[in-house]
Scaffold this active site. Structure first.
Site: not given
Ligand code: 1HE
Length: 262
Positions: A116, A136
């Protein structure tokens, strides 16, 4: 979180002549978009001086953005949710409808709210590693950062519907083919390409850039007759600027470059 991470700005700003590079700086959370990050982005834009004519929007680390910081939604009421979306809309409008063209550099995940945000840019450069999704539906939520409008305008309502229903992810080459990215480049080459494009854009006449940013999106929403009227008025204003006259004279006097084959 380490003390150093706590003190690091969520968005860094680097100025190079007429080009400002705004970089999301939350790589440890894959540049997940929290409200503090949204505010930092707003401040970064607001603080730019008049000399800055183009913005490069980038992100540190291997992912452009993992989208909405999901930890913010878990305890949010419906009313807070609406205000949350509107906080994003305000900043995203500053990017898309501000006075400066925005060139985005995209790598790794460009998903959910990250897509977005990328959709607010006027030019998108995708490195080969970039991938684009709207997860989402899988998270039990809905678009809330303007994507149902902006991403649908880029690639069409039908593709957005299918992406959201099935969790489909487009790679960089596919994103180029469907119109999510304007350029695909090798990994690590995105910033150089974005700066090259930004410098070229900064060399345009200011009134041409104004017309492209302000009039073109309005015309796209107008009925044909209104659009043609808006276009003719905008064209008349742009061409009456002394700079436009100089540029046209320069071409006619063979002092300006020709349009070359790509
Ligand atoms: C996060 C987020 C997040 C990572 N919110 N904390 N978005 C998603 O559904 C995508 C979610 N994220 C992922 O699928 C993966 O993190 C990635 C593919 C982007 C990257 O993977 P990777 O293996 O490099 O990293 P990771 O181990 O998953 O994440 C590293 C840290 O970032 C980890 O936290 P930690 O404290 O355990 O180290 C994750 O929890 C954190 N993290 N993504 C919060 N999105 C206005 S409306 C819009 C609606 C949306 O955007 S919905 C889509 C949300």
């Amino acid at each position: 979180m380490s003390e150093q991470a706590a003190a690091a700005p969520l968005v860094t700003v680097e100025i190079d002549g007429p080009v400002a590079t705004l970089t999301l700086n939350r790589p440890e959370k894959r540049n997940a978009i929290s409200l503090p990050l949204v505010r930092a982005l707003a401040r970064g834009i607001e603080d730019l001086t008049a000399e800055v004519r183009v913005i490069v929007l980038a992100a540190r680390g291997t992912h452009f953005s993992a989208g909405l910081d999901l930890s913010e939604l878990t305890a949010m009421s419906a009313a807070e949710g609406v205000l949350h979306s509107h906080a994003w809309y305000e900043v995203f409008a500053k990017l898309q409808f501000g006075s400066r063209p925005v060139v985005a550099v995209l790598q790794g995940a460009v998903v959910g709210g990250g897509l977005e945000l990328a959709a607010c840019a006027h030019v998108r450069v995708a490195e080969q590693s970039a991938y684009f999704g709207l997860p989402e539906g899988q998270r039990g939520i809905f678009l809330g950062g303007g994507g149902s409008v902006r991403v649908s305008k880029l690639i069409g309502f039908s593709r957005v519907t299918e992406m959201m229903l099935t969790g489909r992810v487009y790679n960089a080459s596919e994103a180029f083919q469907i119109g999510l990215a304007h350029y695909t480049v090798a990994d690590g080459a995105g910033m150089a390409k974005a700066r090259e494009l930004a410098t070229r854009i900064a060399g345009n006449a200011p009134m041409s850039n104004f017309a492209i940013l302000q009039a073109l999106p309005l015309i796209a929403e107008q009925p044909m007759g209104h659009g043609l009227m808006t276009e003719s008025l905008m064209a008349a204003v742009a061409q009456s600027e002394p700079e436009a006259k100089e540029r046209m004279d320069a071409f006619l006097a063979k002092r300006a470059g020709k349009v070359e084959r790509a």
